[in-house]
Design a protein around this motif. Sequence first.
Motif, PDB file in Angstrom:
ATOM      1  N   HIS A 171       0.818  -1.227   0.000  1.00  0.00           N
ATOM      2  CA  HIS A 171       0.000   0.000   0.000  1.00  0.00           C
ATOM      3  C   HIS A 171       0.845   1.268   0.000  1.00  0.00           C
ATOM      4  N   TYR A 172       2.152   1.115   0.156  1.00  0.00           N
ATOM      5  CA  TYR A 172       3.042   2.277   0.146  1.00  0.00           C
ATOM      6  C   TYR A 172       3.935   2.223  -1.095  1.00  0.00           C
ATOM      7  N   GLY A 173       3.651   1.231  -1.979  1.00  0.00           N
ATOM      8  CA  GLY A 173       4.544   0.892  -3.078  1.00  0.00           C
ATOM      9  C   GLY A 173       4.995   2.076  -3.908  1.00  0.00           C
ATOM     10  N   ASN A 199      13.746   1.960   0.070  1.00  0.00           N
ATOM     11  CA  ASN A 199      13.945   2.822   1.235  1.00  0.00           C
ATOM     12  C   ASN A 199      13.267   2.252   2.476  1.00  0.00           C
ATOM     13  N   ILE A 200      13.510   2.908   3.589  1.00  0.00           N
ATOM     14  CA  ILE A 200      13.045   2.457   4.905  1.00  0.00           C
ATOM     15  C   ILE A 200      11.516   2.371   5.002  1.00  0.00           C
ATOM     16  N   ILE A 201      10.812   3.276   4.291  1.00  0.00           N
ATOM     17  CA  ILE A 201       9.347   3.306   4.461  1.00  0.00           C
ATOM     18  C   ILE A 201       8.665   2.129   3.773  1.00  0.00           C
ATOM     19  N   GLU A 241      14.684  -6.749   5.329  1.00  0.00           N
ATOM     20  CA  GLU A 241      14.958  -5.649   4.391  1.00  0.00           C
ATOM     21  C   GLU A 241      14.829  -4.296   5.125  1.00  0.00           C
ATOM     22  N   TRP A 242      13.818  -4.161   5.988  1.00  0.00           N
ATOM     23  CA  TRP A 242      13.635  -2.919   6.763  1.00  0.00           C
ATOM     24  C   TRP A 242      14.825  -2.696   7.698  1.00  0.00           C
ATOM     25  N   LYS A 243      15.302  -3.804   8.333  1.00  0.00           N
ATOM     26  CA  LYS A 243      16.437  -3.661   9.265  1.00  0.00           C
ATOM     27  C   LYS A 243      17.663  -3.149   8.523  1.00  0.00           C
ATOM     28  N   HIS A 286      17.740  -1.079   6.169  1.00  0.00           N
ATOM     29  CA  HIS A 286      17.639   0.378   6.046  1.00  0.00           C
ATOM     30  C   HIS A 286      17.691   1.064   7.410  1.00  0.00           C
ATOM     31  N   ARG A 287      16.972   0.481   8.375  1.00  0.00           N
ATOM     32  CA  ARG A 287      16.775   1.184   9.658  1.00  0.00           C
ATOM     33  C   ARG A 287      18.113   1.394  10.384  1.00  0.00           C
ATOM     34  N   THR A 288      19.024   0.381  10.328  1.00  0.00           N
ATOM     35  CA  THR A 288      20.281   0.503  11.087  1.00  0.00           C
ATOM     36  C   THR A 288      21.086   1.725  10.630  1.00  0.00           C
ATOM     37  N   ALA A 301       8.526  12.367   3.915  1.00  0.00           N
ATOM     38  CA  ALA A 301       7.957  12.144   5.253  1.00  0.00           C
ATOM     39  C   ALA A 301       8.098  13.369   6.147  1.00  0.00           C
ATOM     40  N   GLY A 302       9.127  14.183   5.897  1.00  0.00           N
ATOM     41  CA  GLY A 302       9.443  15.224   6.874  1.00  0.00           C
ATOM     42  C   GLY A 302       9.117  16.643   6.485  1.00  0.00           C
ATOM     43  N   HIS A 303       8.988  16.912   5.199  1.00  0.00           N
ATOM     44  CA  HIS A 303       8.883  18.315   4.813  1.00  0.00           C
ATOM     45  C   HIS A 303       7.505  18.909   5.088  1.00  0.00           C
ATOM     46  N   THR A 353      -3.143   8.653   9.108  1.00  0.00           N
ATOM     47  CA  THR A 353      -3.231   7.219   9.413  1.00  0.00           C
ATOM     48  C   THR A 353      -1.904   6.523   9.137  1.00  0.00           C
ATOM     49  N   PHE A 354      -1.771   5.322   9.642  1.00  0.00           N
ATOM     50  CA  PHE A 354      -0.732   4.391   9.199  1.00  0.00           C
ATOM     51  C   PHE A 354      -1.394   3.023   9.199  1.00  0.00           C
ATOM     52  N   MET A 355      -0.798   2.086   8.466  1.00  0.00           N
ATOM     53  CA  MET A 355      -1.503   0.811   8.266  1.00  0.00           C
ATOM     54  C   MET A 355      -0.733  -0.387   8.833  1.00  0.00           C
ATOM     55  N   ILE A 407      -0.522   9.630  19.040  1.00  0.00           N
ATOM     56  CA  ILE A 407       0.240   8.830  18.076  1.00  0.00           C
ATOM     57  C   ILE A 407       0.475   9.541  16.727  1.00  0.00           C
ATOM     58  N   PRO A 408       0.766  10.862  16.736  1.00  0.00           N
ATOM     59  CA  PRO A 408       0.987  11.517  15.431  1.00  0.00           C
ATOM     60  C   PRO A 408       2.218  10.954  14.720  1.00  0.00           C
ATOM     61  N   PHE A 409       3.148  10.361  15.497  1.00  0.00           N
ATOM     62  CA  PHE A 409       4.375   9.801  14.903  1.00  0.00           C
ATOM     63  C   PHE A 409       4.295   8.283  14.830  1.00  0.00           C
ATOM     64  N   ALA A 428       8.381   0.105  17.178  1.00  0.00           N
ATOM     65  CA  ALA A 428       9.634   0.035  16.413  1.00  0.00           C
ATOM     66  C   ALA A 428       9.563   0.806  15.100  1.00  0.00           C
ATOM     67  N   ARG A 429       8.368   0.892  14.523  1.00  0.00           N
ATOM     68  CA  ARG A 429       8.269   1.558  13.218  1.00  0.00           C
ATOM     69  C   ARG A 429       7.745   2.981  13.339  1.00  0.00           C
ATOM     70  N   SER A 430       7.935   3.563  14.502  1.00  0.00           N
ATOM     71  CA  SER A 430       7.459   4.943  14.637  1.00  0.00           C
ATOM     72  C   SER A 430       8.423   5.873  13.915  1.00  0.00           C
ATOM     73  N   CYS A 431       8.053   7.141  13.870  1.00  0.00           N
ATOM     74  CA  CYS A 431       8.806   8.121  13.089  1.00  0.00           C
ATOM     75  C   CYS A 431      10.241   8.254  13.583  1.00  0.00           C
ATOM     76  N   ILE A 432      11.172   8.057  12.660  1.00  0.00           N
ATOM     77  CA  ILE A 432      12.581   8.168  13.027  1.00  0.00           C
ATOM     78  C   ILE A 432      13.024   9.633  13.027  1.00  0.00           C
TER      79      ILE A 432
HETATM   80  C1  HEM Z   1       5.388  16.613  12.413  1.00  0.00           C
HETATM   81  C2  HEM Z   1       6.314  15.911  11.816  1.00  0.00           C
HETATM   82  C3  HEM Z   1       6.209  14.462  11.498  1.00  0.00           C
HETATM   83  C4  HEM Z   1       5.142  13.606  11.639  1.00  0.00           C
HETATM   84  C5  HEM Z   1       3.742  13.921  12.160  1.00  0.00           C
HETATM   85  C6  HEM Z   1       5.584  12.299  11.185  1.00  0.00           C
HETATM   86  C7  HEM Z   1       4.787  11.160  11.209  1.00  0.00           C
HETATM   87  C8  HEM Z   1       5.239   9.891  10.891  1.00  0.00           C
HETATM   88  C9  HEM Z   1       4.437   8.684  10.967  1.00  0.00           C
HETATM   89  C10 HEM Z   1       2.967   8.607  11.391  1.00  0.00           C
HETATM   90  C11 HEM Z   1       5.233   7.641  10.604  1.00  0.00           C
HETATM   91  C12 HEM Z   1       4.821   6.156  10.492  1.00  0.00           C
HETATM   92  C13 HEM Z   1       4.337   5.920   9.077  1.00  0.00           C
HETATM   93  C14 HEM Z   1       3.815   4.525   8.809  1.00  0.00           C
HETATM   94  O1  HEM Z   1       4.070   3.578   9.541  1.00  0.00           O
HETATM   95  O2  HEM Z   1       3.128   4.413   7.791  1.00  0.00           O
HETATM   96  C15 HEM Z   1       6.525   8.191  10.267  1.00  0.00           C
HETATM   97  C16 HEM Z   1       7.593   7.440   9.822  1.00  0.00           C
HETATM   98  C17 HEM Z   1       8.754   7.997   9.336  1.00  0.00           C
HETATM   99  N1  HEM Z   1       9.116   9.330   9.386  1.00  0.00           N
HETATM  100 FE1  HEM Z   1       8.053  10.834  10.195  1.00  0.00          FE
HETATM  101  N2  HEM Z   1       6.877  12.388  10.779  1.00  0.00           N
HETATM  102  C18 HEM Z   1       7.302  13.691  10.951  1.00  0.00           C
HETATM  103  C19 HEM Z   1       8.556  14.195  10.677  1.00  0.00           C
HETATM  104  C20 HEM Z   1       9.566  13.498  10.066  1.00  0.00           C
HETATM  105  C21 HEM Z   1      10.843  14.054   9.676  1.00  0.00           C
HETATM  106  C22 HEM Z   1      11.269  15.506   9.929  1.00  0.00           C
HETATM  107  C23 HEM Z   1      11.533  13.060   9.047  1.00  0.00           C
HETATM  108  C24 HEM Z   1      12.911  13.077   8.437  1.00  0.00           C
HETATM  109  C25 HEM Z   1      13.719  14.104   8.413  1.00  0.00           C
HETATM  110  C26 HEM Z   1      10.705  11.854   9.087  1.00  0.00           C
HETATM  111  C27 HEM Z   1      11.072  10.625   8.592  1.00  0.00           C
HETATM  112  C28 HEM Z   1      10.341   9.464   8.771  1.00  0.00           C
HETATM  113  C29 HEM Z   1      10.794   8.154   8.308  1.00  0.00           C
HETATM  114  C30 HEM Z   1      12.088   7.876   7.570  1.00  0.00           C
HETATM  115  C31 HEM Z   1       9.809   7.237   8.671  1.00  0.00           C
HETATM  116  C32 HEM Z   1       9.808   5.719   8.443  1.00  0.00           C
HETATM  117  C33 HEM Z   1      10.350   4.997   9.649  1.00  0.00           C
HETATM  118  C34 HEM Z   1      10.315   3.455   9.507  1.00  0.00           C
HETATM  119  O3  HEM Z   1       9.499   2.940   8.766  1.00  0.00           O
HETATM  120  O4  HEM Z   1      11.139   2.818  10.171  1.00  0.00           O
HETATM  121  N3  HEM Z   1       9.521  12.176   9.701  1.00  0.00           N
HETATM  122  N4  HEM Z   1       6.508   9.554  10.467  1.00  0.00           N
END
Ligand code: HEM
Length: 492
Positions: A84-86, A94-96, A102-104, A106-108, A282-284, A349-351, A416-418, A422-426
Motif C-alpha cells: 500500500h506504500y509501493g 527505502n526504509i518506508i 529488508e527494513w532492518k 535500512h533502519r540501522t 515524510a518530513g517536509h 493514518t498508518f496501516m 500517536i501523530p508519529f 519500532a516503526r514509529s517516526c525516526i
Molecule cells: C510533524 C512531523 C512528522 C510527523 C507527524 C511524522 C509522522 C510519521 C508517521 C505517522 C510515521 C509512520 C508511518 C507509517 O508507519 O506508515 C513516520 C515514519 C517515518 N518518518 Fe516521520 N513524521 C514527521 C517528521 C519526520 C521528519 C522531519 C523526518 C525526516 C527528516 C521523518 C522521517 C520518517 C521516516 C524515515 C519514517 C519511516 C520509519 C520506519 O518505517 O522505520 N519524519 N513519520
Amino acid sequence: MGYHPGWKVLLSPIVPLPVPRLAWITRGATWNWDGQHKPFAEAGTDVLSIASLLPGYVSYFVADPVALKELVSSRTRFVKPIEHYGILSHFGGNIIVSEGQEWKKHRTPVQRSFSEHNNRMVWTESINVALGLFKSEEWSGREVVRINHVIDITLPMALFVIGIAGFGRRVSWAEDTVIAPGHQMTFKEAISIVTEHLVQTVLIPRWALRIVPQWRKIGIAFEEANAYMHEMIRLRREAVVKEERHDLFTGLLEATEKDPGAGNERLSDSELIGNIFVFLVAGHETTAHTLAFALGLLAIYQDEQENIYNHIKQTLSDGRLPTYEDMPKLTYPLAVLNETLRLYPPGLTFMKQSVEDTTLPLATPYKGQHEIVVPARTLFNAAIAGLHYNPKYWEDPYAFKPARFLDPNWPRDCFIPFSSGARSCIGRRFFENEAIALLTMIMSRYKVELTPEVRDRWAHLDDIVERREKIINPTVSLTLVPKALPLLFVRR
Ligand code: HEM
C-alpha cells in the motif's frame, strides 16, 4: 467481521480517491479526518469495520489505544502492508517501503544518521533560518509583516532546514542563480519544485512525469535532484580530506560504508538516495504544516500566545539566542507543538496487516467482548484523529490547551501523530528540534495575529472552537493541509 459495526461501501476508502462522500458508494477522500471521534461515538465502539467491494477489502479503523498498542508492538503478528506504500519505492528502495530483514537493512544506517550531532545541527541551522527570515527584504525594518498564507513561510523554512541538515546543501532566503555545470536548474530550484509538487511526485509514475507537458518541469526537477545527489555521493567518496559533516546524507553514506550492521547487506547508491528522498516526503510537509497550524492556533488563542512568550522570556531571561542546551527547558513550545499535533495530526493514518488468524484486545469492550476476532490478512488503519479526540482519554478534546502536555501523566498511549513502537517516526527528534527552535525564535520577536478581515468575518461566532474550525478548516491531501490563512507578524 462478526457483525462488528462499521461502514459497508462499494469503493474502498483505503484507495485514495479525490471524491466526496456518497452513501453506500464511498466515504470520500477525507474519511480518516471527518468527525474525528464522532463516528466512533455514534457506533458505540472505538473500532469500526470497513467492508468494500472494489477492491474487496475487510479492514478495521482503530481509535482504541489498547488495540493500537498491540498493532504496533506485536511485530510478528501485525506487519506493515508495504504494497500500500509501493508508490514511494519509485524514489529507490527505502526504509518506508520495506519490512522484516529488508527494513532492518535500512533502519540501522538511517538510525545512525539521525545522530546527536545531527540533532545539534538541526537546532543551529533552524536558528539561522529564522535569523535569515528576519533579515530578509520582506521582514527587515518592518513593524508589521503580512503573510498571505502561513505556509508561504513555513514551507521554505522547513525546506532550508532539510536542505542543509538533511542533504548537506545550504539553501536560503537569498536567490540562488548559479546552475552547476551539466545541470538545467539549481539545486534549490530542483528540490523546491520536488517538494512543492510532492503529491504529483509521489503519485504520478516517472514515465508520465517525463512525457506529459504540464508535468515535465516536475519530472526534470526530480531527475535533477537525483543527479545532484549522485554527484554528492561521488564527490564525498573521492574527497581526499574528509570534511566533518553531520547532515543525514553524509551520516547515511558513512554508516553504509563503514559497517552495515550484523547480517545486513550494504545500501546501494539508489537505496541511499531513496532514503534521502523519503526523508523529504515524510518530513517536509508534516513539519511545515504543523508549524503553520501552530502559528494559526496561537493567532486565535492570544492568551496561549502570552503563555508561550512569557515562558520563553523566563527561559532566555537575558534575551540571548536559544542554544541546543536550552532545548529541554523549552517545555512550553513543545507543549504547544504537541497540542497542535493532537488537534491536527498531519499524517492521518498508518496501516498494519495481520499475518495470521488472531485476536485484538480492546480498552473499550463492545457488547461485552474484550477483543475482536481477526482473520489473517485483515487490514488496519490507525484512526489518529479518532484517538486524539477521544473524550475517554482527553478532557475537553476540542479545546486547545497546551498545558495538558505539561502534566507528567498525560496519556502517552493516546498520542500517536508519529505512530508508535519500532516503526514509529525516526525523524521525531529532527522535527522537535527544528520546530521548537523556529517557534521560539518567531514568538520571542513577533506577536502573531489574525488579519482584520479574517477576525471580523468570524467575529459573530461566540464559541472559540467553532470560530477556529472556520478559520483553520484544513483539507486532506497527502497530509492535513491548513486552509489559506493570512497572518500578521507584529514586532514585539
Ligand atoms: C510533524 C512531523 C512528522 C510527523 C507527524 C511524522 C509522522 C510519521 C508517521 C505517522 C510515521 C509512520 C508511518 C507509517 O508507519 O506508515 C513516520 C515514519 C517515518 N518518518 Fe516521520 N513524521 C514527521 C517528521 C519526520 C521528519 C522531519 C523526518 C525526516 C527528516 C521523518 C522521517 C520518517 C521516516 C524515515 C519514517 C519511516 C520509519 C520506519 O518505517 O522505520 N519524519 N513519520
